[in-house]
Design a protein around this motif. Structure first.
Motif, PDB file in Angstrom:
ATOM      1  N   ASP A   1       0.991  -1.346  -0.158  1.00 17.91           N
ATOM      2  CA  ASP A   1       0.172   0.007  -0.115  1.00 17.91           C
ATOM      3  C   ASP A   1       0.653   1.097   0.176  1.00 17.91           C
ATOM      4  OD1 ASP A   1      -1.768   1.695   0.320  1.00 17.91           O
ATOM      5  OD2 ASP A   1      -2.699   1.531   2.356  1.00 17.91           O
ATOM      6  N   LEU A   2       0.839   1.641  -1.037  1.00 17.49           N
ATOM      7  CA  LEU A   2       1.309   3.412  -1.029  1.00 17.49           C
ATOM      8  C   LEU A   2       0.439   4.119  -1.085  1.00 17.49           C
ATOM      9  CD1 LEU A   2       4.305   2.247  -3.977  1.00 17.49           C
ATOM     10  CD2 LEU A   2       4.401   2.247  -1.360  1.00 17.49           C
ATOM     11  N   THR A   3      -0.768   4.202  -0.811  1.00 15.58           N
ATOM     12  CA  THR A   3      -1.461   5.480  -0.580  1.00 15.58           C
ATOM     13  C   THR A   3      -1.059   6.190   0.252  1.00 15.58           C
ATOM     14  OG1 THR A   3      -2.910   4.530   0.515  1.00 15.58           O
ATOM     15  CG2 THR A   3      -3.385   3.851  -1.538  1.00 15.58           C
ATOM     16  N   LYS A   4      -1.549   7.498   0.943  1.00  9.97           N
ATOM     17  CA  LYS A   4      -1.155   8.585   1.165  1.00  9.97           C
ATOM     18  C   LYS A   4       0.356   8.658   1.933  1.00  9.97           C
ATOM     19  CE  LYS A   4      -5.657   9.195   2.894  1.00  9.97           C
ATOM     20  NZ  LYS A   4      -6.527   9.450   3.726  1.00  9.97           N
ATOM     21  N   PRO A   5       1.429   9.134   0.947  1.00  8.03           N
ATOM     22  CA  PRO A   5       2.706   8.256   1.267  1.00  8.03           C
ATOM     23  C   PRO A   5       3.473   9.410   2.001  1.00  8.03           C
ATOM     24  CG  PRO A   5       2.325   9.353  -1.190  1.00  8.03           C
ATOM     25  CD  PRO A   5       1.252   8.759  -0.381  1.00  8.03           C
ATOM     26  N   HIS A   6       2.656  10.717   2.235  1.00 12.31           N
ATOM     27  CA  HIS A   6       3.191  12.160   3.000  1.00 12.31           C
ATOM     28  C   HIS A   6       2.504  11.052   4.821  1.00 12.31           C
ATOM     29  CE1 HIS A   6      -1.797  12.346   2.892  1.00 12.31           C
ATOM     30  NE2 HIS A   6      -1.691  12.641   4.049  1.00 12.31           N
ATOM     31  N   THR A   7       1.945  10.650   5.310  1.00 12.67           N
ATOM     32  CA  THR A   7       1.767   9.643   6.450  1.00 12.67           C
ATOM     33  C   THR A   7       3.512   9.134   6.810  1.00 12.67           C
ATOM     34  OG1 THR A   7       1.101   7.677   5.362  1.00 12.67           O
ATOM     35  CG2 THR A   7      -0.433   9.467   6.037  1.00 12.67           C
ATOM     36  N   TRP A   8       4.534   8.814   5.996  1.00 13.07           N
ATOM     37  CA  TRP A   8       5.472   7.605   6.081  1.00 13.07           C
ATOM     38  C   TRP A   8       6.339   8.709   7.007  1.00 13.07           C
ATOM     39  CZ3 TRP A   8       6.506   6.029   0.333  1.00 13.07           C
ATOM     40  CH2 TRP A   8       5.151   5.377  -0.033  1.00 13.07           C
ATOM     41  N   PHE A   9       6.157   9.879   6.846  1.00 10.93           N
ATOM     42  CA  PHE A   9       6.563  11.751   7.808  1.00 10.93           C
ATOM     43  C   PHE A   9       6.531  11.939   8.797  1.00 10.93           C
ATOM     44  CE2 PHE A   9       8.217  10.553   2.929  1.00 10.93           C
ATOM     45  CZ  PHE A   9       9.349  10.395   3.279  1.00 10.93           C
ATOM     46  N   PRO A  10       5.907  10.678  10.407  1.00 13.69           N
ATOM     47  CA  PRO A  10       5.135  11.826  11.218  1.00 13.69           C
ATOM     48  C   PRO A  10       6.198  12.847  11.535  1.00 13.69           C
ATOM     49  CG  PRO A  10       6.470   9.114  11.876  1.00 13.69           C
ATOM     50  CD  PRO A  10       6.437   9.691  10.339  1.00 13.69           C
TER      51      PRO A  10
END
Ligand SMILES: Nc1ncnc2c1ncn2[C@@H]1O[C@H](COP(=O)(O)OP(=O)(O)OP(=O)(O)O)[C@@H](O)[C@H]1O
Ligand SMILES: [Mg+2]
Length: 803
Positions: free
Chosen positions: A282-291
């Protein structure tokens, strides 16, 4: 009725209690793909979702889910209870208007035995009427007649209709528990065969099956087993209904929910496995990978404009003024240039590229290549140069990662306007504050209409001739040096950055005879050169497969090298060698920047590792392939191409004892996959590494500078191998690649030899791989330049003669 052209909003209410497992799974899939457009909440006993979906993005399967069809208004909602607040579609191509009415639907439910908890139906609303769904659903004026029509239908053909409207779960159970198999006649048997062939070939059914995690590769097998089950259990009522519909879409849609129930019962392991695979890809919402970056309120400044407009200059001013800053470059060469420039202005700055780490004591600034950016460090100011590269098919992910993950109070993006809309979208996702600064070119670029009339003898001092292959570059250099008094410097991709720099300063420096530059598109990015005029030798290039026109954005970028502010020639000129190509050049320069829709993404190692857990017995290359097939992406992103990575992965397959992480790292090492010698050395490095032995360079130094093209290519390869060794030494434990210092010295010596060789180069170029497919057929001696127009004309002629 008012129309909202681009989007429609709908709400799904589904009672968890009443929804069957199949429906829940299907909905789950839709929610997943819709997450970018809205949100959904799982309440205690129901879930409730609202999405604002651009019409373009509505998957056909979703449309099918909520679209009434076959004149039977509510037939489709037995997959899920869907209650859109509104739907508005242009051209009337998708949805028909239907008003819903609670009482009517309840009535229908009672009659047809559907287990709807909420009423269903949808409608377009006035633009200002969005969201007032409750009021809206209480009104009902129009759907009664349609329901009456359906009721009439039932009266006419009760038994068949009864099957048509029964709950698929019941139908499935009836089939499963059927004690008496219905005997089929030959003609019925034939029709059923056709029906199941039609089902197996149905793209709609295959797509919908993904909703219950039946992957495309398993779909055919599942249909095959379902068919056998159906034949074995043949239940007369159902068979009759299927036969009456024949091999058609209607049958596929009738059978599908029964198929879903069958799959859920028969293939729980396959479903679980595929679900796990999809979730880990799942590569959706990549901005959530950088909390941590998300926890900051970052200020993004987009310096947006054409080439030579001062974007990088202005961003660098802020970078130098900051207490702590990072500059992210698209090229090693540009990182080195900034490193030099900034240190020269008294701001201590370190350099970090894949191949070199130059730590300057007391420095709080760093110039790095964008792939090397740290998302752990905290900075006051970051600069990401050439941000439009986030749409690059191979390297785009590095820019996306820098933009999403940098922990900096202020981030300066420099680039053309092509990715402005994506950046706007990303900033609205991340909650960062976006400021746009628009720039104009310092001086307009002037097109010389005369061209060089096909004759390289017309080059002048300060010209840069741009060709798109190494072979052409040397041919042009030879021709110019043979027929004119000018001497040429060369810049192309296979040269190390040190040599390119040396050639650039040789050209920039006025006190020598090297006053013409012959370069590939490697000259197109960021470099400040004293170019008076950019001349396109041709406007077509080999893309690894065939000869194609050079894209307009690249033409603009390259032409923009002429007439830089502060250079000897502030007024830029551009033209072509051949008159035939001039129109294409003008057309490219006139074209506005295209609006790129997506930025690149590539999974981190941890994501690949998680995915690998689902597929234990496949090779790394197969794993990447499967990841590519299974990964889910938001509409603003694409998965970067990784054919070169797969090529390396395939080669390393025979090396035993490498961990997944080792393989992943080796695959990112900078290697020209088309150079067998460089590939051989990479294989050797990996083999020695896998035996836990210190990896040696095992490559000697050449005796002197190159005397022919083969020797020059050998030097290029040697430098690449050394550069690869250095890269590996920075990406693996130091003790495993202990000869980094030696490699550094050797690399700089080879770069030096390359520089000397180029000064003397006056030989015929050779092909790197003798048997490699050549972009142009070899001609005796000087290969005449081919104009794009001629090439296209020839293609057209070939086509028409073939026809
Ligand atoms: N305000 C300024 N004062 C002095 N020189 C400037 C100024 N702005 C830009 N320059 C010079 O103009 C040249 C072009 O500027 P810059 O490299 O910032 O352009 P750019 O828009 O980033 O171009 P590209 O898209 O090609 O990277 C550089 O040599 C730079 O040093
Ligand atoms: Mg720039």
């Amino acid at each position: 009725m008012g129309r909202v052209p681009a989007t429609f909003l709908f709400t799904i209410f589904t009672s968890k209690k009443s929804v069957s497992r199949a429906r829940a799974l299907l909905l789950n899939r839709y929610f997943h793909s819709l997450r970018q457009f809205g949100d959904w909440v799982l309440e205690k006993d129901h879930f409730n979702a609202t999405f604002d979906v651009p019409k373009r993005q509505v998957s056909t399967s979703l449309v099918d889910l909520i679209r009434p069809s076959n004149g039977s208004k509510f037939r489709h909602f037995n997959l899920a209870d869907v209650r859109p607040f509104s739907s508005t579609v242009e051209n009337g191509d998708s949805f028909e208007k239907s008003n819903s009415c609670n009482s009517a639907v309840e009535e229908l439910q009672d009659k047809k035995g559907l287990d709807f908890v909420e009423s269903v139906g949808f409608d377009g609303v006035e633009e200002n009427g969005m969201g007032n769904g409750v009021d809206y659903f209480e009104e009902n004026n129009t759907c009664e007649s349609e329901i009456v029509e359906q009721e009439d239908g039932i009266d006419e053909n009760e038994k068949r209709e009864d099957v048509a409207f029964r709950d698929p779960i019941d139908l499935y159970r009836q089939l499963r528990d059927n004690p008496r198999r219905h005997k089929l006649q030959q003609s019925e048997w034939d029709t059923l065969q056709e029906v199941f062939n039609c089902f197996a070939k149905s793209g709609w059914a295959a797509n919908q099956s993904l909703g219950i995690y039946i992957g495309l590769s398993f779909f055919r097998t599942a249909v095959h087993k379902f068919r056998n089950f159906f034949y074995k259990k043949c239940c007369s009522e159902i068979v009759k209904h299927v036969l009456s519909l024949g091999p058609s879409d209607a049958t596929v849609k009738f059978l599908f929910p029964i198929f879903v129930e069958f799959c859920i019962e028969e293939f729980p392991d396959e479903i679980r496995r595929f679900q796990g695979m999809l979730e880990s890809a799942d590569l959706t919402k990549p901005h959530t990978w950088f909390p941590f970056a998300r926890a900051m309120k970052r200020k993004i400044i987009y310096h947006c404009g054409p080439t030579n407009s001062g974007k990088t200059y202005n961003a660098l001013q802020c970078f130098m003024e900051a207490k702590k800053g990072i500059y992210c470059s698209p090229l090693r060469l540009l990182a080195m240039e900034v490193f030099d420039k900034v240190n020269a202005q008294g701001v201590y700055c370190s350099l970090l590229t894949g191949q070199e780490k130059k730590h300057v004591p007391f420095s709080n600034h760093v110039a790095c290549t964008v792939e090397m950016v740290s998302t752990d460090e905290l900075y006051d100011v970051a600069v990401i140069d050439e941000i439009q590269m986030m749409a690059d098919p191979y390297r785009g992910y590095a820019w996306t990662r820098a933009l999403l993950g940098l922990k900096a109070d202020e981030i300066h993006l420099c680039g053309d306007p092509s990715v402005l809309n994506i950046v706007r979208k990303i900033c609205s996702d991340t909650g960062d504050e976006l400021h746009e600064q628009h720039y104009e070119r310092f001086k307009p670029l002037v097109v010389e209409a005369k061209t060089l009339l096909g004759d390289l003898r017309n080059v002048r001092s300060g010209d840069c001739v741009v060709a798109f292959s190494r072979r052409e570059i040397f041919e042009v250099k030879m021709a110019i040096e043979k027929h004119t008094k000018h001497r040429c410097c060369v810049i192309y991709g296979a040269l190390p950055p040190e040599t390119r720099r040396q050639q650039a300063s040789l050209f920039n420096d006025q006190d020598n005879e090297f006053d013409v530059l012959v370069a590939s598109d490697a000259v197109g990015m960021g470099l400040n050169l004293n170019i008076r005029r950019v001349i396109f030798y041709s406007l077509s290039k080999y893309n690894g497969d065939k000869i194609v026109p050079v894209p307009a954005s690249q033409v603009k970028q390259i032409a923009g090298r002429a007439g830089r502010r502060g250079s000897r020639y502030p007024d830029g000129l551009t033209t072509t060698l051949n008159l035939d190509d001039l129109d294409y050049l003008i057309e490219c320069l006139k074209q506005p920047f295209e609006d790129v829709k997506k930025g690149g993404l590539f999974p981190f190692f941890e994501q690949v590792e998680l995915f690998a857990g689902q597929l234990p017995n496949v090779t790394f290359s197969q794993l990447l392939e499967k990841f590519g097939e299974s990964c889910r992406l938001d509409g603003s992103y694409f998965l970067c191409r990784h054919d070169h990575i797969k090529k390396v992965a395939n080669m390393l397959e025979k090396v035993q004892g490498l961990s997944l992480e080792d393989r992943f790292n080796f695959c990112f090492a900078p290697v020209n996959v088309r150079d067998p010698k460089a590939m051989y050395h990479l294989l050797r490095f990996a083999s020695v590494y896998s035996q836990n032995a210190p990896v040696n360079i095992a490559m000697g130094m050449p005796k002197g500078s190159a005397k022919n093209d083969a020797e020059l290519m050998d030097l290029e390869t040697r430098h690449q191998v050394l550069s690869m060794y250095l890269w590996l030494s920075h990406h693996f434990k130091e003790e495993t690649f202990p000869y980094a210092k030696k490699a550094e010295v050797m690399a700089s010596n080879v770069a030096e030899l390359l520089g000397q060789s180029l000064i003397n180069a006056n030989w015929k170029p050779e092909s790197r791989q003798a048997n490699q497919k050549k972009p142009h057929p070899e001609e005796d001696g000087y290969d005449r330049p081919r104009s794009l127009v001629k090439l296209i004309d020839k293609k057209r002629r070939d086509k028409s003669s073939a026809a």
